[in-house]
Design an enzyme around this catalytic site. Structure first.
Site, PDB file in Angstrom:
ATOM      1  N   THR A   1      39.397  76.560  58.124  1.00  0.00           N
ATOM      2  CA  THR A   1      38.342  77.527  57.795  1.00  0.00           C
ATOM      3  C   THR A   1      38.876  78.935  58.000  1.00  0.00           C
ATOM      4  O   THR A   1      39.304  79.296  59.098  1.00  0.00           O
ATOM      5  CB  THR A   1      37.102  77.294  58.661  1.00  0.00           C
TER       6      THR A   1
ATOM      7  N   HIS B   1      30.748  79.599  53.338  1.00  0.00           N
ATOM      8  CA  HIS B   1      30.203  79.028  54.573  1.00  0.00           C
ATOM      9  C   HIS B   1      28.716  78.695  54.412  1.00  0.00           C
ATOM     10  O   HIS B   1      27.929  78.834  55.342  1.00  0.00           O
ATOM     11  CB  HIS B   1      30.407  79.994  55.741  1.00  0.00           C
TER      12      HIS B   1
ATOM     13  N   SER C   1      34.076  68.082  61.357  1.00  0.00           N
ATOM     14  CA  SER C   1      34.069  69.454  61.850  1.00  0.00           C
ATOM     15  C   SER C   1      34.671  69.548  63.248  1.00  0.00           C
ATOM     16  O   SER C   1      34.555  68.616  64.058  1.00  0.00           O
ATOM     17  CB  SER C   1      32.627  69.977  61.882  1.00  0.00           C
TER      18      SER C   1
ATOM     19  N   TYR D   1      39.133  75.443  63.176  1.00  0.00           N
ATOM     20  CA  TYR D   1      39.024  76.883  63.397  1.00  0.00           C
ATOM     21  C   TYR D   1      40.257  77.327  64.189  1.00  0.00           C
ATOM     22  O   TYR D   1      40.683  76.639  65.119  1.00  0.00           O
ATOM     23  CB  TYR D   1      37.778  77.239  64.209  1.00  0.00           C
TER      24      TYR D   1
ATOM     25  N   LYS E   1      39.723  76.712  53.447  1.00  0.00           N
ATOM     26  CA  LYS E   1      38.290  76.691  53.143  1.00  0.00           C
ATOM     27  C   LYS E   1      37.674  78.057  53.430  1.00  0.00           C
ATOM     28  O   LYS E   1      37.789  78.572  54.544  1.00  0.00           O
ATOM     29  CB  LYS E   1      37.580  75.621  53.977  1.00  0.00           C
TER      30      LYS E   1
END
Length: 387
Positions: free
Chosen positions: A156, A277, A107, A130, A253
């Site tokens: 994401t 999520h 992440s 992100y 995603k």
């Protein structure tokens, strides 16, 4: 770990070990947590088709995704703050992924950095990204992922703004962790957790080091800086921008419907992950398993379709594969296992899933997971509405 028989057992052990604010962070969802619950319960609606007197010896559980062969049809989803659940948790998880030959995704909001993971092993891993308001910093993360030889970038796309998570607000969750009042008392009761975390090398967001002070000295910490970086102006043009910067495999995603799946493929994504999520964004949205069939139909085998959200057993994995998933990702189960017992907990998790898969295949007359399709379900069109 010998008395652990399923993922719920790992969850219960995790609940006993972790301070409440950390357990609620992984266990909770946004607002009334309707979507969080649906992610799990909707799997139960799909009935598996039993077959008898079928030779299932020599079962094959492997899958190939994006040119890489894996031993199981399951991978580790990107989850923030894993290093607060177990010291150097991301490094521990990557070691488990290498041992089991499954994909691991780091992440952006990890405790251990990209460089720490690459320094621990040569095993390929994916990096979740992100798109932040600070596009220069976003670009620097992409460059660092390339330098770390990440084999895929997981973009994401469902976080233009953060959904409100009531549990986190009530618990006063922050990073670095700050315990006060009842939270401090609760932390002191978790002797095993705080004793092992005392010696952890990393305690804050490794990939964001220095960004809070660089952006605004009045911000309380990296979590607040990151929240300020979510960008409601995001569009598919930004995905095209990422595609130009990133030369490797690109995965979108956060896709829940056919239209968005087609947009992702049209804008250069090599795969999509059906995800909401973990029920932590739009509360009231459909579950991932109820969305899967329409996404897989829209993609029409042009690219792999992955799923995360609600996987709690090998039976759930079979259900997802039957409706079109090429591979499933686990987030919460991985953090439950990691916090319960570190490397031993992760071994237990993947042993459970592997054993459940093998038993399920034997009782369904399946010898190779490549055989799994809608005929493996009694009611494959239970979630039949296209949207």
């Amino acid at each position: 770990m010998s008395i652990i028989t399923n993922i719920e057992d790992l969850r219960q052990r995790s609940k006993k070990i972790l301070p409440r604010m950390l357990f609620d962070y992984v266990d909770g969802g946004s607002y009334d947590e309707q979507t969080l619950r649906r992610n799990e319960t909707d799997f139960d609606a799909l009935q598996l088709r039993q077959r008898v007197m079928v030779d299932t010896s020599g079962k094959r559980l492997g899958r190939s995704v994006l040119g890489q062969s894996y031993a199981l049809p399951v991978g580790i989803a990107p989850t923030g703050m894993a290093g607060l659940y177990y010291p150097e948790g991301e490094v521990v998880a990557l070691a488990a992924a290498e041992k089991w030959n499954i994909p691991y995704t780091l992440s952006t909001l990890s405790i251990c950095s990209l460089e720490q993971l690459r320094g621990s092993t040569d095993y390929p891993f994916w990096f979740q990204l992100y798109i932040m308001k600070d596009r220069a910093f976003t670009e620097s993360l992409i460059e660092r992922a390339a330098a770390a030889h990440c084999s895929a970038l997981v973009l994401t796309v469902d976080l233009p703004i953060s959904g409100q998570r009531h549990r986190d607000i009530k618990n006063g969750l922050s990073v670095p962790l700050r315990f006060t009042g009842g939270g401090l008392f609760d932390m002191m009761l978790r002797h095993g957790w705080w004793r092992r975390q005392m010696f952890a090398k990393s305690k804050s967001f490794g990939n964001l080091a220095g960004m809070a002070s660089a952006e605004n000295s009045k911000l309380m910490g990296l979590a607040q800086w990151c929240a300020s970086q979510y960008d409601p102006s995001l569009s598919w043009d930004d995905v095209a921008w990422i595609r130009k910067l990133w030369k490797g495999k690109l995965i979108a995603k956060g896709v829940l419907n056919a239209e968005d799946a087609r947009h992702a493929i049209d804008h250069g994504c090599d795969a999509v992950i059906v995800s909401n999520h973990g029920g932590r964004q739009l509360d009231g949205a459909r579950s991932t398993i109820s969305s899967l069939r329409s996404v897989a139909t829209a993609v029409n085998r042009q690219a792999p379709v992955l799923l995360d959200g609600g996987i709690r057993s090998g039976q759930d994995i079979i259900r997802a594969l039957a409706l079109g998933a090429d591979l499933c990702m686990v987030g919460r189960p991985y953090l439950y296992a990691l916090s319960a017992a570190g490397p031993a907990g992760l071994d237990t998790l993947f042993t459970i899933l592997k054993n459940e898969l093998e038993v399920c295949m034997a009782l369904m007359g399946i010898r190779d997971l490549s055989e799994v399709d809608e005929t493996c379900l009694e009611n494959p069109r239970y979630f039949s509405r296209e949207y």
